[in-house]
Design a protein around this motif. Structure first.
Motif, PDB file in Angstrom:
ATOM      1  N   GLY A   1       0.820  -1.210   0.000  1.00  0.00           N
ATOM      2  CA  GLY A   1       0.000   0.000   0.000  1.00  0.00           C
ATOM      3  C   GLY A   1       0.850   1.254   0.000  1.00  0.00           C
ATOM      4  O   GLY A   1       0.544   2.234  -0.692  1.00  0.00           O
ATOM      5  N   ARG A   2       1.919   1.248   0.782  1.00  0.00           N
ATOM      6  CA  ARG A   2       2.830   2.405   0.817  1.00  0.00           C
ATOM      7  C   ARG A   2       3.463   2.625  -0.548  1.00  0.00           C
ATOM      8  O   ARG A   2       3.592   3.756  -1.020  1.00  0.00           O
ATOM      9  CB  ARG A   2       3.901   2.203   1.884  1.00  0.00           C
ATOM     10  N   ALA A   3       3.850   1.542  -1.217  1.00  0.00           N
ATOM     11  CA  ALA A   3       4.456   1.650  -2.554  1.00  0.00           C
ATOM     12  C   ALA A   3       3.462   2.231  -3.560  1.00  0.00           C
ATOM     13  O   ALA A   3       3.828   3.048  -4.405  1.00  0.00           O
ATOM     14  CB  ALA A   3       4.953   0.284  -3.014  1.00  0.00           C
ATOM     15  N   ARG A   4       2.198   1.801  -3.477  1.00  0.00           N
ATOM     16  CA  ARG A   4       1.174   2.357  -4.377  1.00  0.00           C
ATOM     17  C   ARG A   4       0.992   3.852  -4.156  1.00  0.00           C
ATOM     18  O   ARG A   4       0.937   4.624  -5.118  1.00  0.00           O
ATOM     19  CB  ARG A   4      -0.176   1.648  -4.167  1.00  0.00           C
ATOM     20  N   ARG A   5       0.888   4.272  -2.892  1.00  0.00           N
ATOM     21  CA  ARG A   5       0.719   5.705  -2.599  1.00  0.00           C
ATOM     22  C   ARG A   5       1.923   6.512  -3.084  1.00  0.00           C
ATOM     23  O   ARG A   5       1.782   7.585  -3.666  1.00  0.00           O
ATOM     24  CB  ARG A   5       0.498   5.916  -1.098  1.00  0.00           C
ATOM     25  N   TRP A   6       3.104   5.989  -2.835  1.00  0.00           N
ATOM     26  CA  TRP A   6       4.339   6.655  -3.261  1.00  0.00           C
ATOM     27  C   TRP A   6       4.368   6.791  -4.784  1.00  0.00           C
ATOM     28  O   TRP A   6       4.659   7.858  -5.314  1.00  0.00           O
ATOM     29  CB  TRP A   6       5.545   5.861  -2.755  1.00  0.00           C
ATOM     30  N   ALA A   7       4.080   5.705  -5.496  1.00  0.00           N
ATOM     31  CA  ALA A   7       4.110   5.727  -6.962  1.00  0.00           C
ATOM     32  C   ALA A   7       3.061   6.686  -7.513  1.00  0.00           C
ATOM     33  O   ALA A   7       3.327   7.453  -8.440  1.00  0.00           O
ATOM     34  CB  ALA A   7       3.899   4.320  -7.522  1.00  0.00           C
ATOM     35  N   ARG A   8       1.862   6.671  -6.937  1.00  0.00           N
ATOM     36  CA  ARG A   8       0.798   7.572  -7.396  1.00  0.00           C
ATOM     37  C   ARG A   8       1.251   9.035  -7.258  1.00  0.00           C
ATOM     38  O   ARG A   8       1.046   9.845  -8.158  1.00  0.00           O
ATOM     39  CB  ARG A   8      -0.482   7.326  -6.602  1.00  0.00           C
ATOM     40  N   SER A   9       1.901   9.342  -6.164  1.00  0.00           N
ATOM     41  CA  SER A   9       2.404  10.698  -5.931  1.00  0.00           C
ATOM     42  C   SER A   9       3.481  11.070  -6.948  1.00  0.00           C
ATOM     43  O   SER A   9       3.480  12.175  -7.497  1.00  0.00           O
ATOM     44  CB  SER A   9       2.957  10.784  -4.507  1.00  0.00           C
ATOM     45  N   ARG A  10       4.387  10.154  -7.226  1.00  0.00           N
ATOM     46  CA  ARG A  10       5.471  10.434  -8.182  1.00  0.00           C
ATOM     47  C   ARG A  10       4.929  10.567  -9.602  1.00  0.00           C
ATOM     48  O   ARG A  10       5.384  11.388 -10.377  1.00  0.00           O
ATOM     49  CB  ARG A  10       6.555   9.355  -8.137  1.00  0.00           C
ATOM     50  N   LEU A  11       3.951   9.740  -9.947  1.00  0.00           N
ATOM     51  CA  LEU A  11       3.343   9.839 -11.275  1.00  0.00           C
ATOM     52  C   LEU A  11       2.640  11.176 -11.438  1.00  0.00           C
ATOM     53  O   LEU A  11       2.775  11.845 -12.463  1.00  0.00           O
ATOM     54  CB  LEU A  11       2.371   8.680 -11.508  1.00  0.00           C
TER      55      LEU A  11
END
Length: 169
Positions: free
Chosen positions: A18-28
């Motif tokens: 879940g943390r990786a998804r949130r991080w990736a969404r923010s970077r995208l």
């Protein structure tokens, strides 16, 4: 060609997905790929699958890398490069794609990656491995609202792969 590379260290804990998804969404979003775009949804699903595989099947820490290239611009002026996701872990055990039966709750991750990514693979990296996938960014929507990946990819000298849709059954 400009390439933006960012990375996140992942602990061997299922909560990290879940943390990786949130991080990736923010970077995208920071690179101009809005959270509600189909490309963003595809990339977030790919992040989920690759990070889940690393966490569940290796029990080792991992590193998620996101590489965004702006290799060329499409007619709309929007980037039409490639987004590459990589997950590197310390396990030398290669990924093992399998075909899950209808009632199985796991075993579909690499099938999803194969269906959603334009390219994917894995390489040995030090004592471990790196699993990667690439999705070509599409520059312009067609008149019917669909995204024209093949045209834009061809303009960049890249052959586009067919796209697949997955639905809930």
């Amino acid at each position: 060609m400009q390439v933006l590379q960012v990375q996140l260290e992942i602990r061997p804990d299922p909560a990290e997905v879940g943390r990786a998804r949130r991080w990736a969404r923010s970077r995208l979003a920071g690179s101009g790929i809005a959270a509600d775009e189909p490309l963003a949804e595809t990339l977030i699903l790919l992040v989920s699958e690759l990070v889940t595989n690393a966490v569940v099947h290796t029990g080792c820490p991992a590193v998620l890398r996101l590489l965004l290239s702006g290799a060329c611009d499409g007619p709309s002026g929007a980037p039409a490069g490639t987004v590459r996701l990589e997950v590197a872990d310390r396990s030398a055990r290669p990924p093992q794609p399998r075909h899950a039966g209808g009632e199985e709750t796991g075993g579909r991750g690499l099938e999803l990656v194969d269906g959603l990514a334009d390219r994917w693979g894995w390489d040995a990296e030090g004592a471990g491995k790196r699993i990667w996938c690439e999705v070509d960014r599409c520059a312009a929507p067609a008149e019917d609202g669909a995204t024209v990946c093949g045209v834009e990819a061809a303009a960049c000298g890249v052959e586009a792969a067919p796209r697949f849709a997955y639905g809930v059954v």
